[in-house]
Design a protein around this motif. Structure first.
Motif, PDB file in Angstrom:
ATOM      1  N   SER A  94       3.425  37.780  -2.844  1.00  0.00           N
ATOM      2  CA  SER A  94       4.669  36.776  -2.399  1.00  0.00           C
ATOM      3  C   SER A  94       3.682  35.769  -1.539  1.00  0.00           C
ATOM      4  CB  SER A  94       5.249  37.868  -0.770  1.00  0.00           C
ATOM      5  OG  SER A  94       4.432  38.199   0.005  1.00  0.00           O
ATOM      6  N   GLN A  95       2.568  35.857  -1.594  1.00  0.00           N
ATOM      7  CA  GLN A  95       1.427  34.605  -0.888  1.00  0.00           C
ATOM      8  C   GLN A  95       1.231  33.678  -2.263  1.00  0.00           C
ATOM      9  OE1 GLN A  95      -1.631  36.024   1.360  1.00  0.00           O
ATOM     10  NE2 GLN A  95      -0.293  36.744   2.928  1.00  0.00           N
ATOM     11  N   LYS A  96       1.920  32.897  -2.273  1.00  0.00           N
ATOM     12  CA  LYS A  96       1.685  32.039  -3.629  1.00  0.00           C
ATOM     13  C   LYS A  96       0.788  30.718  -3.394  1.00  0.00           C
ATOM     14  CE  LYS A  96       4.981  33.816  -6.818  1.00  0.00           C
ATOM     15  NZ  LYS A  96       5.441  35.045  -6.385  1.00  0.00           N
ATOM     16  N   TYR A  97      -0.087  30.294  -4.087  1.00  0.00           N
ATOM     17  CA  TYR A  97      -0.982  29.130  -3.703  1.00  0.00           C
ATOM     18  C   TYR A  97      -0.877  28.376  -4.973  1.00  0.00           C
ATOM     19  CZ  TYR A  97      -2.459  32.081   0.022  1.00  0.00           C
ATOM     20  OH  TYR A  97      -2.481  32.624   1.162  1.00  0.00           O
ATOM     21  N   GLN A  98      -2.148  27.508  -5.248  1.00  0.00           N
ATOM     22  CA  GLN A  98      -2.100  26.460  -6.434  1.00  0.00           C
ATOM     23  C   GLN A  98      -2.015  27.114  -7.864  1.00  0.00           C
ATOM     24  OE1 GLN A  98      -4.662  27.840  -4.944  1.00  0.00           O
ATOM     25  NE2 GLN A  98      -6.703  27.450  -6.017  1.00  0.00           N
ATOM     26  N   ARG A  99      -1.696  26.358  -9.001  1.00  0.00           N
ATOM     27  CA  ARG A  99      -1.697  26.942 -10.118  1.00  0.00           C
ATOM     28  C   ARG A  99      -2.835  25.993 -11.025  1.00  0.00           C
ATOM     29  NH1 ARG A  99       2.764  29.326 -12.184  1.00  0.00           N
ATOM     30  NH2 ARG A  99       4.528  29.154 -10.967  1.00  0.00           N
ATOM     31  N   ILE A 100      -3.389  26.848 -11.773  1.00  0.00           N
ATOM     32  CA  ILE A 100      -4.702  26.851 -12.547  1.00  0.00           C
ATOM     33  C   ILE A 100      -4.449  25.402 -13.752  1.00  0.00           C
ATOM     34  CG2 ILE A 100      -6.328  27.492 -14.370  1.00  0.00           C
ATOM     35  CD1 ILE A 100      -7.055  28.322 -11.460  1.00  0.00           C
ATOM     36  N   LYS A 101      -5.319  24.707 -13.637  1.00  0.00           N
ATOM     37  CA  LYS A 101      -5.619  23.575 -14.960  1.00  0.00           C
ATOM     38  C   LYS A 101      -6.219  24.245 -16.039  1.00  0.00           C
ATOM     39  CE  LYS A 101      -4.919  20.482 -17.464  1.00  0.00           C
ATOM     40  NZ  LYS A 101      -3.650  19.879 -18.254  1.00  0.00           N
ATOM     41  N   GLY A 102      -7.687  24.521 -15.680  1.00  0.00           N
ATOM     42  CA  GLY A 102      -8.467  25.035 -16.538  1.00  0.00           C
ATOM     43  C   GLY A 102      -9.796  24.949 -16.539  1.00  0.00           C
ATOM     44  N   PHE A 103     -10.677  25.606 -17.161  1.00  0.00           N
ATOM     45  CA  PHE A 103     -12.311  25.758 -17.120  1.00  0.00           C
ATOM     46  C   PHE A 103     -12.813  25.156 -18.169  1.00  0.00           C
ATOM     47  CE2 PHE A 103     -10.509  28.987 -14.399  1.00  0.00           C
ATOM     48  CZ  PHE A 103     -10.964  28.733 -13.146  1.00  0.00           C
ATOM     49  N   GLY A 104     -13.963  24.509 -17.937  1.00  0.00           N
ATOM     50  CA  GLY A 104     -14.584  24.286 -19.274  1.00  0.00           C
ATOM     51  C   GLY A 104     -16.372  23.583 -18.811  1.00  0.00           C
ATOM     52  N   GLY A 105     -16.809  22.501 -19.745  1.00  0.00           N
ATOM     53  CA  GLY A 105     -18.072  22.003 -19.652  1.00  0.00           C
ATOM     54  C   GLY A 105     -18.039  20.665 -20.064  1.00  0.00           C
ATOM     55  N   ALA A 106     -19.134  19.953 -20.121  1.00  0.00           N
ATOM     56  CA  ALA A 106     -19.370  18.816 -20.470  1.00  0.00           C
ATOM     57  C   ALA A 106     -19.863  18.378 -21.896  1.00  0.00           C
ATOM     58  CB  ALA A 106     -19.923  17.763 -19.531  1.00  0.00           C
ATOM     59  N   MET A 107     -19.335  17.593 -22.781  1.00  0.00           N
ATOM     60  CA  MET A 107     -20.017  17.141 -23.980  1.00  0.00           C
ATOM     61  C   MET A 107     -20.711  15.947 -23.589  1.00  0.00           C
ATOM     62  SD  MET A 107     -20.388  17.900 -27.293  1.00  0.00           S
ATOM     63  CE  MET A 107     -19.021  19.134 -27.890  1.00  0.00           C
ATOM     64  N   THR A 108     -21.865  16.158 -23.281  1.00  0.00           N
ATOM     65  CA  THR A 108     -22.908  15.176 -23.085  1.00  0.00           C
ATOM     66  C   THR A 108     -23.395  14.541 -24.410  1.00  0.00           C
ATOM     67  OG1 THR A 108     -24.668  16.410 -22.400  1.00  0.00           O
ATOM     68  CG2 THR A 108     -23.341  15.544 -20.565  1.00  0.00           C
ATOM     69  N   ASP A 109     -24.152  13.464 -24.082  1.00  0.00           N
ATOM     70  CA  ASP A 109     -25.086  13.119 -25.434  1.00  0.00           C
ATOM     71  C   ASP A 109     -26.018  14.057 -25.874  1.00  0.00           C
ATOM     72  OD1 ASP A 109     -23.552  10.579 -25.529  1.00  0.00           O
ATOM     73  OD2 ASP A 109     -25.444   9.594 -24.933  1.00  0.00           O
ATOM     74  N   SER A 110     -26.643  14.702 -24.647  1.00  0.00           N
ATOM     75  CA  SER A 110     -27.620  15.572 -24.892  1.00  0.00           C
ATOM     76  C   SER A 110     -27.236  17.128 -25.367  1.00  0.00           C
ATOM     77  CB  SER A 110     -28.286  15.825 -23.366  1.00  0.00           C
ATOM     78  OG  SER A 110     -29.185  14.606 -23.311  1.00  0.00           O
ATOM     79  N   ALA A 111     -26.173  17.429 -24.655  1.00  0.00           N
ATOM     80  CA  ALA A 111     -25.165  18.588 -25.089  1.00  0.00           C
ATOM     81  C   ALA A 111     -25.212  18.559 -26.811  1.00  0.00           C
ATOM     82  CB  ALA A 111     -23.881  18.999 -24.491  1.00  0.00           C
ATOM     83  N   ALA A 112     -24.569  17.294 -27.015  1.00  0.00           N
ATOM     84  CA  ALA A 112     -24.199  17.112 -28.497  1.00  0.00           C
ATOM     85  C   ALA A 112     -25.403  17.379 -29.393  1.00  0.00           C
ATOM     86  CB  ALA A 112     -23.383  15.928 -28.662  1.00  0.00           C
ATOM     87  N   MET A 113     -26.506  16.466 -29.068  1.00  0.00           N
ATOM     88  CA  MET A 113     -27.710  16.454 -29.787  1.00  0.00           C
ATOM     89  C   MET A 113     -28.217  18.010 -29.826  1.00  0.00           C
ATOM     90  SD  MET A 113     -29.807  13.144 -28.060  1.00  0.00           S
ATOM     91  CE  MET A 113     -28.805  11.772 -28.006  1.00  0.00           C
ATOM     92  N   ASN A 114     -28.390  18.745 -28.791  1.00  0.00           N
ATOM     93  CA  ASN A 114     -28.815  20.096 -28.839  1.00  0.00           C
ATOM     94  C   ASN A 114     -28.080  21.011 -29.913  1.00  0.00           C
ATOM     95  OD1 ASN A 114     -31.246  19.846 -27.002  1.00  0.00           O
ATOM     96  ND2 ASN A 114     -29.384  19.779 -25.267  1.00  0.00           N
TER      97      ASN A 114
END
Ligand code: NAG
Ligand code: NAG
Ligand code: NAG
Ligand code: NAG
Ligand code: NAG
Length: 520
Positions: A94-114
């Motif tokens: 009965s105690q309701k709070y916020q709703r979730i959008k989502g979870f994730g990470g970042a596609m940086t230049d370095s992440a893409a290169m790796n």
């Protein structure tokens, strides 16, 4: 070739006695940092698999621990009477709070290169781990607009001086050859459209007071002036260009860490704003430019900086109706969270402006001067992630975004040597990647909390240091995640009035997710 019968027998026995490796078995490697990493290659990676909930009356549990468990699945029956455990966690739906959008990470230049240094098969395995229903089902990807410190050079998309109309605006090879193809592959693996989030680090040098991408500097002139108009147009052009590749953005921030370019002489890409100049740029330039563009559904998040700036920053921007009408949410980073109690920063801001959601846009381990770079197998860092995620979720935050999706063994590349850690570390010389304990911290939330999940209350029968957060998913099923950062094992039971009692135990230094369906 002659065959020795004895040898054949020996080989047969050896094979037969090898424990059958479940698809979720971690190929553990210990590098001496407290726990293990799971090694993956083009043909094998431990995978939680897609989750089908058993019928009401049963529950699933997933456990990760310092002792080496990684999303270890088990199943049990809900009981119709108390187990007698001293500690009871009751779900208060009965105690309701916020709703979730989502979870994730970042596609940086370095992440893409790796990622792209791996063989195509290993690249695919890595992307599946993050984005597919067999993996941990990331739904948010933050995409830096042009270069940041996790790039190998400094550039923007409009480096031609005086090009106020952005006639020479062009995406970089980092976008067209690396980030965009990987984002398209990630989208193809995901079961839902990804929520892309754009953030810019610096404006072109010729638009700035310091004539450089790095260091202390702001846009020239005043909000409403031609530099500020061009900088707003740059955001629209970015969205236009990505849309040509069928990549549309859920949201963009007003710019990464505006205090970095305002207060400090940052050694990498930055653009300074005060809350007042950000407010006026949004109301006079960015808001109108977006409204007149084809991207009216792209949401705008203010701040994109440390939460210790709250609630002040939000108050300055959102108390101005001309700026506030273009804003949808407030983006926070996790650095220095220990200096800003969540109640004072996050909850206070939520209660002041409940119609604007809070969203965490950046976090990484290994950034502190005394605890730098990659630490393969650090469990402390897994606890840091889970602690911060639970604290954020319990203070109205609607999602949590990790930083680089993948780094190399040195925590880079990073052109200013600002090396940090990542949940996925790539060793290209062996064509493998390591899933760090922090990867599983993310999994305990990203895999269960689908968009639209709503936080509910948890009440404790007695005091405990267990950190918990509970949600009802859109299909009505329940999720409870429990972090134990102590050296003690804790027996407890969960009480959900719709199903009954779930007996459980939180092992020392562990993260546990319980999930169960309820009668329709
Ligand atoms: C991939 O990993 C699995 C499990 O560790 C191993 O059996 C296999 O030999 C590896 N493949 C290659 C090409 O190294
Ligand atoms: C409670 O569960 C037991 C076995 O699990 C069962 O025999 C009993 O009938 C149940 N009682 C009620 C009231 O449902
Ligand atoms: C900018 O674009 C114009 C027109 O498209 C072109 O003539 C010019 O060479 C470009 N300048 C640079 C520096 O790329
Ligand atoms: C564009 O992406 C969406 C998912 O975001 C997909 O459903 C659609 O088929 C894609 N269109 C093209 C032309 O690739
Ligand atoms: C900012 O730092 C750079 C080195 O990163 C230095 O050359 C410059 O003089 C500094 N500027 C100010 C205003 O301190």
């Amino acid at each position: 070739m002659m065959t020795q019968p004895g040898l054949v027998l020996f080989v047969t026995l050896a094979v037969a006695s090898t424990p059958s490796r479940g698809n979720n078995e971690c190929v553990a490697r210990n590098f001496g940092h407290g726990s293990v990493v799971c090694e993956c290659n083009a043909t094998y990676c431990d995978t939680p698999g897609s989750i089908q909930l058993p019928p009401p009356g049963q529950y699933l549990s997933f456990l990760s621990s310092q002792t080496g468990k990684r999303m270890e699945r088990s199943q049990g029956h809900v009981q119709n009477k108390s187990t007698g455990a001293d500690l009871r966690l009751s779900i208060v739906s009965s105690q309701k709070y916020q709703r979730i959008k989502g979870f994730g990470g970042a596609m940086t230049d370095s992440a893409a290169m790796n990622i792209l240094t791996l063989s195509p098969g290993a690249q695919d395995m890595l992307l599946r781990q993050y984005f597919s229903v067999e993996g941990i089902e990331y739904s948010v990807v933050r995409v830096p607009m042009a270069s940041c410190d996790f790039s190998t050079r400094q550039y923007t998309y409009a480096d031609t001086p005086g090009d106020y109309q952005l006639d020479n605006f062009t995406l970089a090879p980092e976008d067209t050859h690396m980030k965009i193809p990987l984002l398209q592959r990630a989208q193809a693996l995901a079961s839902q459209p990804l929520s892309l989030l754009a953030s810019a680090w610096s404006a072109p040098a010729w638009l700035k007071t310091n004539g450089a991408l790095i260091g202390k500097g702001t846009l020239k002139g005043q909000p409403g002036g031609k530099e500020h108009k061009t900088w707003a147009k740059y955001y629209v052009r970015f969205l236009d260009e990505y849309r040509k590749y069928n990549l549309t953005f859920w949201a963009m921030t007003t710019g990464n860490e505006p205090t970095a370019g305002e207060l400090t002489n940052y050694s990498f890409q930055a653009l300074g704003f005060t809350p007042e100049t950000q407010r006026d740029w949004v109301s006079m330039d960015l808001g109108p430019a977006l409204t007149q563009s084809q991207h009216q559904r792209t949401q705008v998040l203010l701040l994109d900086d440390q939460r210790l700036l709250l609630p002040h920053w939000a108050r300055v921007v959102l108390s101005d109706i001309h700026a506030a009408r273009y804003i949808h949410g407030i983006a926070v980073h996790w650095y220095m969270d220990h200096m800003a109690p969540a109640e004072l920063s996050l909850s206070t801001t939520h209660h002041l402006y409940p119609e604007y959601y809070l969203f965490a846009t950046e976090a990484c381990a290994g950034w502190k001067p005394y605890d730098r770079g990659v630490k393969l197998g650090s469990w402390d860092r897994a606890e840091d992630y889970a602690h911060d995620i639970i604290e954020d979720l319990n203070h109205y935050v609607t999602g949590w975004t990790d930083w680089n999706l993948a780094l190399d063994l040195g925590g880079g590349p990073n052109w200013v040597k600002n090396f940090v850690d990542s949940p996925v570390i790539v060793d290209r010389t062996r064509d493998v990647f390591y899933k760090q304990p922090t990867f599983y911290s993310m999994a305990h939330f990203s895999k269960f909390l689908r968009e639209g999940s709503q936080r509910v209350g948890v009440s404790y029968s007695l005091g405990s240091d267990l950190e918990t957060t509970a949600f009802i998913r859109p299909d009505g099923s329940r999720v409870l995640t429990v972090l134990n950062r102590s050296d003690k094992e804790v027996q407890f039971e969960v009480w959900d009035s719709t199903v009954g009692y779930i007996p459980s135990v939180s092992p020392t230094h562990s993260i546990l997710t319980l999930t169960w369906a309820v009668p329709q």
